[in-house]
Design a protein around this motif. Sequence first.
Motif, PDB file in Angstrom:
ATOM      1  N   ARG A 122     -24.053  76.722 110.314  1.00 21.41           N
ATOM      2  CA  ARG A 122     -24.773  75.471 110.033  1.00 21.41           C
ATOM      3  C   ARG A 122     -26.259  75.783 109.894  1.00 21.41           C
ATOM      4  N   VAL A 123     -26.820  75.368 108.776  1.00 30.02           N
ATOM      5  CA  VAL A 123     -28.228  75.638 108.487  1.00 30.02           C
ATOM      6  C   VAL A 123     -28.931  74.318 108.174  1.00 30.02           C
ATOM      7  N   GLU A 124     -30.150  74.177 108.688  1.00 30.95           N
ATOM      8  CA  GLU A 124     -30.917  72.957 108.420  1.00 30.95           C
ATOM      9  C   GLU A 124     -31.807  73.192 107.203  1.00 30.95           C
ATOM     10  N   THR A 125     -31.753  72.287 106.228  1.00 30.20           N
ATOM     11  CA  THR A 125     -32.551  72.419 105.012  1.00 30.20           C
ATOM     12  C   THR A 125     -33.971  71.924 105.265  1.00 30.20           C
ATOM     13  N   SER A 126     -34.827  72.131 104.270  1.00 27.66           N
ATOM     14  CA  SER A 126     -36.226  71.692 104.391  1.00 27.66           C
ATOM     15  C   SER A 126     -36.344  70.171 104.440  1.00 27.66           C
ATOM     16  N   PHE A 127     -35.292  69.467 104.000  1.00 29.67           N
ATOM     17  CA  PHE A 127     -35.293  67.998 104.039  1.00 29.67           C
ATOM     18  C   PHE A 127     -34.735  67.454 105.356  1.00 29.67           C
ATOM     19  N   GLY A 128     -34.358  68.353 106.264  1.00 27.68           N
ATOM     20  CA  GLY A 128     -33.831  67.922 107.555  1.00 27.68           C
ATOM     21  C   GLY A 128     -32.335  67.705 107.580  1.00 27.68           C
ATOM     22  N   ASN A 129     -31.675  67.978 106.440  1.00 29.39           N
ATOM     23  CA  ASN A 129     -30.214  67.849 106.405  1.00 29.39           C
ATOM     24  C   ASN A 129     -29.559  69.127 106.933  1.00 29.39           C
ATOM     25  N   GLU A 130     -28.371  68.950 107.451  1.00 29.82           N
ATOM     26  CA  GLU A 130     -27.620  70.102 107.957  1.00 29.82           C
ATOM     27  C   GLU A 130     -26.473  70.406 107.008  1.00 29.82           C
ATOM     28  N   VAL A 131     -26.427  71.639 106.536  1.00 28.85           N
ATOM     29  CA  VAL A 131     -25.365  72.054 105.619  1.00 28.85           C
ATOM     30  C   VAL A 131     -24.659  73.282 106.180  1.00 28.85           C
ATOM     31  N   VAL A 132     -23.429  73.441 105.729  1.00 30.54           N
ATOM     32  CA  VAL A 132     -22.654  74.612 106.150  1.00 30.54           C
ATOM     33  C   VAL A 132     -22.756  75.667 105.059  1.00 30.54           C
ATOM     34  N   LYS A 133     -23.179  76.848 105.455  1.00 29.13           N
ATOM     35  CA  LYS A 133     -23.381  77.932 104.508  1.00 29.13           C
ATOM     36  C   LYS A 133     -22.572  79.139 104.961  1.00 29.13           C
ATOM     37  N   ARG A 134     -21.897  79.767 104.022  1.00 30.39           N
ATOM     38  CA  ARG A 134     -21.139  80.976 104.366  1.00 30.39           C
ATOM     39  C   ARG A 134     -22.070  82.182 104.291  1.00 30.39           C
ATOM     40  N   GLN A 135     -22.167  82.901 105.404  1.00 23.23           N
ATOM     41  CA  GLN A 135     -23.028  84.075 105.461  1.00 23.23           C
ATOM     42  C   GLN A 135     -22.201  85.329 105.692  1.00 23.23           C
ATOM     43  N   LYS A 136     -22.745  86.457 105.226  1.00 23.01           N
ATOM     44  CA  LYS A 136     -22.096  87.751 105.409  1.00 23.01           C
ATOM     45  C   LYS A 136     -22.847  88.537 106.475  1.00 23.01           C
ATOM     46  N   PHE A 137     -22.087  89.157 107.355  1.00 20.39           N
ATOM     47  CA  PHE A 137     -22.661  90.022 108.383  1.00 20.39           C
ATOM     48  C   PHE A 137     -22.079  91.422 108.188  1.00 20.39           C
ATOM     49  N   ARG A 138     -22.931  92.411 108.058  1.00 18.22           N
ATOM     50  CA  ARG A 138     -22.470  93.791 107.896  1.00 18.22           C
ATOM     51  C   ARG A 138     -22.432  94.457 109.268  1.00 18.22           C
ATOM     52  N   LEU A 139     -21.252  94.919 109.639  1.00 15.44           N
ATOM     53  CA  LEU A 139     -21.066  95.568 110.936  1.00 15.44           C
ATOM     54  C   LEU A 139     -20.978  97.077 110.739  1.00 15.44           C
ATOM     55  N   PRO A 140     -21.671  97.857 111.556  1.00 14.59           N
ATOM     56  CA  PRO A 140     -21.639  99.315 111.400  1.00 14.59           C
ATOM     57  C   PRO A 140     -20.300  99.896 111.855  1.00 14.59           C
ATOM     58  N   ALA A 141     -20.062 101.146 111.479  1.00  9.32           N
ATOM     59  CA  ALA A 141     -18.840 101.841 111.917  1.00  9.32           C
ATOM     60  C   ALA A 141     -18.889 102.053 113.429  1.00  9.32           C
ATOM     61  N   GLU A 142     -17.725 102.049 114.062  1.00  8.51           N
ATOM     62  CA  GLU A 142     -17.638 102.255 115.508  1.00  8.51           C
ATOM     63  C   GLU A 142     -16.671 103.386 115.806  1.00  8.51           C
ATOM     64  N   PRO A 143     -17.029 104.267 116.721  1.00  8.24           N
ATOM     65  CA  PRO A 143     -16.133 105.380 117.080  1.00  8.24           C
ATOM     66  C   PRO A 143     -14.984 104.884 117.962  1.00  8.24           C
ATOM     67  N   PRO A 144     -13.934 105.698 118.141  1.00  9.78           N
ATOM     68  CA  PRO A 144     -12.875 105.297 119.082  1.00  9.78           C
ATOM     69  C   PRO A 144     -13.434 105.237 120.496  1.00  9.78           C
ATOM     70  N   ARG A 145     -12.861 104.348 121.304  1.00 10.27           N
ATOM     71  CA  ARG A 145     -13.360 104.199 122.675  1.00 10.27           C
ATOM     72  C   ARG A 145     -12.202 104.228 123.659  1.00 10.27           C
ATOM     73  N   ARG A 146     -12.467 104.786 124.804  1.00 16.89           N
ATOM     74  CA  ARG A 146     -11.470 104.841 125.863  1.00 16.89           C
ATOM     75  C   ARG A 146     -12.173 104.621 127.192  1.00 16.89           C
ATOM     76  N   ALA A 147     -11.574 103.834 128.058  1.00 15.20           N
ATOM     77  CA  ALA A 147     -12.174 103.561 129.366  1.00 15.20           C
ATOM     78  C   ALA A 147     -12.160 104.818 130.226  1.00 15.20           C
ATOM     79  N   ALA A 148     -13.178 104.953 131.055  1.00 10.99           N
ATOM     80  CA  ALA A 148     -13.270 106.100 131.957  1.00 10.99           C
ATOM     81  C   ALA A 148     -13.580 105.610 133.356  1.00 10.99           C
ATOM     82  N   ILE A 149     -13.121 106.356 134.334  1.00  8.39           N
ATOM     83  CA  ILE A 149     -13.395 106.033 135.738  1.00  8.39           C
ATOM     84  C   ILE A 149     -14.330 107.109 136.281  1.00  8.39           C
TER      85      ILE A 149
END
Length: 198
Positions: A122-149
């Motif tokens: 949800r984004v507010e325009t310069s006129f004060g209206n609220e509109v729904v806009k589809r945005q893209k988020f680029r996520l970086p690569a992630e290595p494998p993970r394993r829990a450790a004690i």
Amino acid sequence: PRDSRLVRDNIAKVPEDQLAKFGITPQAGKDMHEQKLDGLNGRLLYRGWILLWVRDATGDLSVTDQSLLKLSPSKLFHSDVGRAIFMEENFSISPNLDDVNFLVSELNRRPFAKRTLKKDVRVETSFGNEVVKRQKFRLPAEPPRRAAILFSPLRIPNDPKNPTVMKYKNGDKKLKVNDAVKFMRYELELEGREDESS
């Protein structure tokens, strides 16, 4: 624990007709509360969890018994049990199944390549209206993970006369749960010792 408030409150909510289905009916000379405790154990569902209560569970445990859950939790459950989660008795929130599944999934994660996530924002325009806009988020690569004690080294007694202890000390033998508990008792000074080593 069998005498906890959680158990008492939940068995009190079971209607009479359901008690009868479990074969729990008022009988002369028998305490109804005790009958409920015996007959409903493992049969009540509370927020997605099956309640199992243990008799005399409020007494103090020995150091050996306290250590068993940490050292060898599989010994407390049937072989059919795939996963279990331990919570302290003063844990303020009762986790639901989604919480448990999330925690278990985080123990071991596969690698992820770079990816793009689309989300409606949800984004507010310069006129004060609220509109729904589809945005893209680029996520970086992630290595494998394993829990450790992480834990500190176990203090093993320096006892040249005991060949088993020396094998553990030199790393020639795989440590068994029973001996690990003995060494923990030694470390807590619950068993006598002459020489110290780490």
